[in-house]
Design a protein around this motif. Structure first.
Motif, mmCIF file in Angstrom:
data_model
loop_
_atom_site.group_PDB
_atom_site.id
_atom_site.type_symbol
_atom_site.label_atom_id
_atom_site.label_comp_id
_atom_site.label_asym_id
_atom_site.label_seq_id
_atom_site.Cartn_x
_atom_site.Cartn_y
_atom_site.Cartn_z
ATOM 1 N N ARG A 60 -1.638 95.359 13.289
ATOM 2 C CA ARG A 60 -2.374 96.131 14.460
ATOM 3 C C ARG A 60 -2.019 97.565 14.478
ATOM 4 N N LEU A 61 -0.994 97.967 14.304
ATOM 5 C CA LEU A 61 -0.392 99.269 14.646
ATOM 6 C C LEU A 61 -0.973 100.273 13.322
ATOM 7 N N VAL A 62 -0.854 99.666 12.356
ATOM 8 C CA VAL A 62 -1.311 100.562 11.303
ATOM 9 C C VAL A 62 -2.905 101.052 11.392
ATOM 10 N N LEU A 63 -3.642 100.045 11.479
ATOM 11 C CA LEU A 63 -5.031 100.362 11.744
ATOM 12 C C LEU A 63 -5.221 101.370 13.010
ATOM 13 N N GLN A 64 -4.601 101.370 13.869
ATOM 14 C CA GLN A 64 -4.650 102.296 15.168
ATOM 15 C C GLN A 64 -4.118 103.395 14.406
ATOM 16 N N THR A 65 -3.134 103.589 13.854
ATOM 17 C CA THR A 65 -2.493 105.016 13.214
ATOM 18 C C THR A 65 -3.491 105.274 12.322
ATOM 19 N N PHE A 66 -4.170 104.801 11.424
ATOM 20 C CA PHE A 66 -5.089 105.265 10.513
ATOM 21 C C PHE A 66 -6.212 105.935 11.381
ATOM 22 N N GLU A 67 -6.495 105.618 12.331
ATOM 23 C CA GLU A 67 -7.737 106.224 13.127
ATOM 24 C C GLU A 67 -7.387 107.846 13.568
ATOM 25 N N HIS A 68 -5.876 108.126 13.509
ATOM 26 C CA HIS A 68 -5.748 109.387 13.805
ATOM 27 C C HIS A 68 -5.792 110.534 12.772
ATOM 28 N N PHE A 69 -6.148 109.944 11.612
ATOM 29 C CA PHE A 69 -6.179 111.002 10.308
ATOM 30 C C PHE A 69 -7.510 111.310 10.279
ATOM 31 N N LYS A 70 -7.892 112.656 10.189
ATOM 32 C CA LYS A 70 -9.362 113.473 9.985
ATOM 33 C C LYS A 70 -9.721 113.288 8.518
ATOM 34 N N ASP A 71 -8.617 113.334 7.759
ATOM 35 C CA ASP A 71 -9.013 113.425 6.244
ATOM 36 C C ASP A 71 -8.433 112.298 5.447
ATOM 37 N N THR A 72 -9.125 111.067 5.292
ATOM 38 C CA THR A 72 -8.583 110.036 4.618
ATOM 39 C C THR A 72 -8.765 109.803 3.140
ATOM 40 N N SER A 73 -9.403 111.045 2.596
ATOM 41 C CA SER A 73 -9.607 110.984 1.223
ATOM 42 C C SER A 73 -8.784 111.128 0.220
ATOM 43 N N THR A 74 -7.365 111.740 0.703
ATOM 44 C CA THR A 74 -6.352 111.984 -0.215
ATOM 45 C C THR A 74 -5.343 110.528 -0.495
ATOM 46 N N PHE A 75 -5.789 109.676 0.275
ATOM 47 C CA PHE A 75 -4.833 108.383 0.050
ATOM 48 C C PHE A 75 -5.481 107.215 0.034
ATOM 49 N N GLN A 76 -4.983 106.162 -0.236
ATOM 50 C CA GLN A 76 -5.321 104.744 -0.506
ATOM 51 C C GLN A 76 -4.355 103.729 0.008
ATOM 52 N N VAL A 77 -4.783 102.575 0.498
ATOM 53 C CA VAL A 77 -3.847 101.650 1.124
ATOM 54 C C VAL A 77 -3.799 100.200 0.507
ATOM 55 N N LEU A 78 -2.601 99.701 0.061
ATOM 56 C CA LEU A 78 -2.210 98.452 -0.275
ATOM 57 C C LEU A 78 -1.897 97.612 0.993
ATOM 58 N N HIS A 79 -2.685 96.701 1.596
ATOM 59 C CA HIS A 79 -2.163 95.995 2.731
ATOM 60 C C HIS A 79 -1.993 94.589 2.389
ATOM 61 N N PHE A 80 -0.956 93.926 2.410
ATOM 62 C CA PHE A 80 -1.003 92.506 2.578
ATOM 63 C C PHE A 80 -0.450 92.061 3.952
ATOM 64 N N ALA A 81 -1.365 91.285 4.499
ATOM 65 C CA ALA A 81 -1.652 91.048 5.782
ATOM 66 C C ALA A 81 -0.726 89.935 6.161
ATOM 67 N N GLY A 82 -0.191 89.072 5.565
ATOM 68 C CA GLY A 82 0.572 87.844 5.721
ATOM 69 C C GLY A 82 -0.348 86.732 6.363
ATOM 70 N N ASN A 83 -1.548 86.680 6.254
ATOM 71 C CA ASN A 83 -2.498 85.833 6.848
ATOM 72 C C ASN A 83 -3.812 86.146 6.077
ATOM 73 N N SER A 84 -4.400 85.169 5.336
ATOM 74 C CA SER A 84 -5.455 85.406 4.676
ATOM 75 C C SER A 84 -6.750 85.286 5.243
ATOM 76 N N GLU A 85 -6.538 84.677 6.551
ATOM 77 C CA GLU A 85 -7.752 84.679 7.626
ATOM 78 C C GLU A 85 -8.073 86.214 8.054
ATOM 79 N N LEU A 86 -7.266 86.985 7.875
ATOM 80 C CA LEU A 86 -7.371 88.439 8.376
ATOM 81 C C LEU A 86 -7.962 89.387 7.492
ATOM 82 N N ILE A 87 -8.091 89.108 6.023
ATOM 83 C CA ILE A 87 -8.553 90.117 5.069
ATOM 84 C C ILE A 87 -9.922 90.676 5.212
#
Length: 362
Positions: free
Chosen positions: A202-229
């Motif tokens: 939950r926290l990381v998704l809220q955090t990424f909303e603060h970025f104005k430019d998201t073109s310089t990075f990418q995310v590898l996210h392992f959620a611990g729950n396949s239903e959330l993919i």
């Protein structure tokens, strides 16, 4: 003549991962037969195959009226462990902490079978504290842990999965291809481990909303729950963040190999892996971890290595995490922290010490 070795482990991945790594490394040596014995040996996220296992009863170590049912479980577990050890007749028992191993280690002591212990965390668990004096020797990853155990104590590494040590683990091209990610972008690795992933998701998704430019990075996210993919991936796409989302990842060496920073819990194995792959971290201790040991693990990185931050869940919000991420993603800061991790003093191999001890028992 084949030597039989019993690995006493169970419960969470934090205990089973180094136990499995130790078993696999010892299995490569001719003349060793490995068996797992403990409560919770069968873990869906850590497959101990091809090693044979025995499940025994156990319960949390506690001293109160409420603990009476647990005491009976422990006693049954000791009886079961004695039977198993008498059948196997192992040369040595290797314990990896947690109450899941207590009956096995007590049975080992009753049968006068030598045992050694490994403690991954900065604050040793109750079982290892109680039995450290009885162990032939104890291996610890965090040096400050030495003063909290009795008997002979050595500083060692935390055994890692064999895949982390193979040549493929160093081939970034293969790792980028494995996740279909862009080698020109910085990669942020996000995962919560085998427990406590929900808060981080939950926290990381809220955090990424603060970025104005998201073109310089990418995310590898392992959620611990396949239903959330699907929901996580949809939100990353809406934020225009290149991503790879999965419930769980078995080939974590590929993830670590291309990551620039990690946002995760601070289990001991995660700390060891971040050091091994020179990945600075924003570590969020699991607040319900026994003796708050994850906080001590994270503080080791922040204060001793100066290659990351300990961010406590109670006082953490998306704004604070955003500020720390921005700071860590600065190229000068990132390079300096990676350099500190690379220069971190390598610790003696726990597996090598076990093999040396086995030779002495001949």
């Amino acid at each position: 003549m084949t030597k039989k070795i019993v690995i006493a482990a169970g419960g969470t991945g934090g205990h089973l991962i180094p136990a499995k790594a130790t078993a696999d490394a010892l299995k490569k040596e001719s003349g060793y037969e490995i068996f797992f014995v403990g409560k919770g040996v069968q873990n869906p996220y850590v497959q101990i195959h091809p090693h044979q296992s025995y499940e025994i009863e156990s319960g949390p170590l506690s001293f109160s009226l409420k603990s009476i049912p647990s005491i009976f479980k422990i006693l049954r577990g000791i009886k079961q462990s004695v039977k198993v050890l008498q059948e196997l007749k192992p040369t040595i028992v290797i314990g990896f902490g947690s109450y899941h191993t207590f009956p096995v280690l007590i049975a080992s002591e009753l049968l006068r079978i030598p045992f050694v212990l490994h403690e991954s965390n900065a604050i040793p668990g109750r079982v290892n504290r109680l039995l450290s004096k009885k162990a032939r020797w104890n291996g610890v990853f965090f040096s400050q842990c030495q003063n909290l155990l009795n008997g002979t104590v050595y500083t060692t590494d935390i055994p890692m999965r064999a895949s982390f040590l193979e040549k493929d683990a160093l081939c970034k091209q293969k790792s980028y291809h494995y996740f279909d990610l862009n080698k020109e972008k910085k990669t942020i690795l996000v995962f919560g481990g085998s427990q406590g992933a929900g808060f981080i998701n939950r926290l990381v998704l809220q955090t990424f909303e603060h970025f104005k430019d998201t073109s310089t990075f990418q995310v590898l996210h392992f959620a611990g729950n396949s239903e959330l993919i699907d929901s996580l991936k949809k939100r990353y796409d809406e934020l225009k963040i290149q991503n790879f989302v999965k419930g769980f990842e078995e080939n974590m060496h590929h993830a670590w190999n291309i990551s620039d920073i990690v946002i995760s819990r601070s289990g001991a194995s995660t700390i060891q892996e971040s050091i091994h792959f020179n990945v600075p971290g924003l570590f969020i201790p699991f607040k319900r971890a026994k003796d708050n040991h994850q906080k001590k693990n994270a503080l080791y990185v922040q204060e001793h290595l100066q290659a990351g931050f300990c961010l406590e869940e109670e006082s953490l919000d998306s704004k604070i995490l955003f500020e720390r991420m921005q700071y860590l993603l600065d190229r000068t800061v990132l390079d300096e922290m990676k350099k500190k991790l690379k220069n971190h003093e390598k610790k003696p191999s726990f597996v090598d010490l076990v093999q040396q001890y086995l030779k002495e028992l001949k």
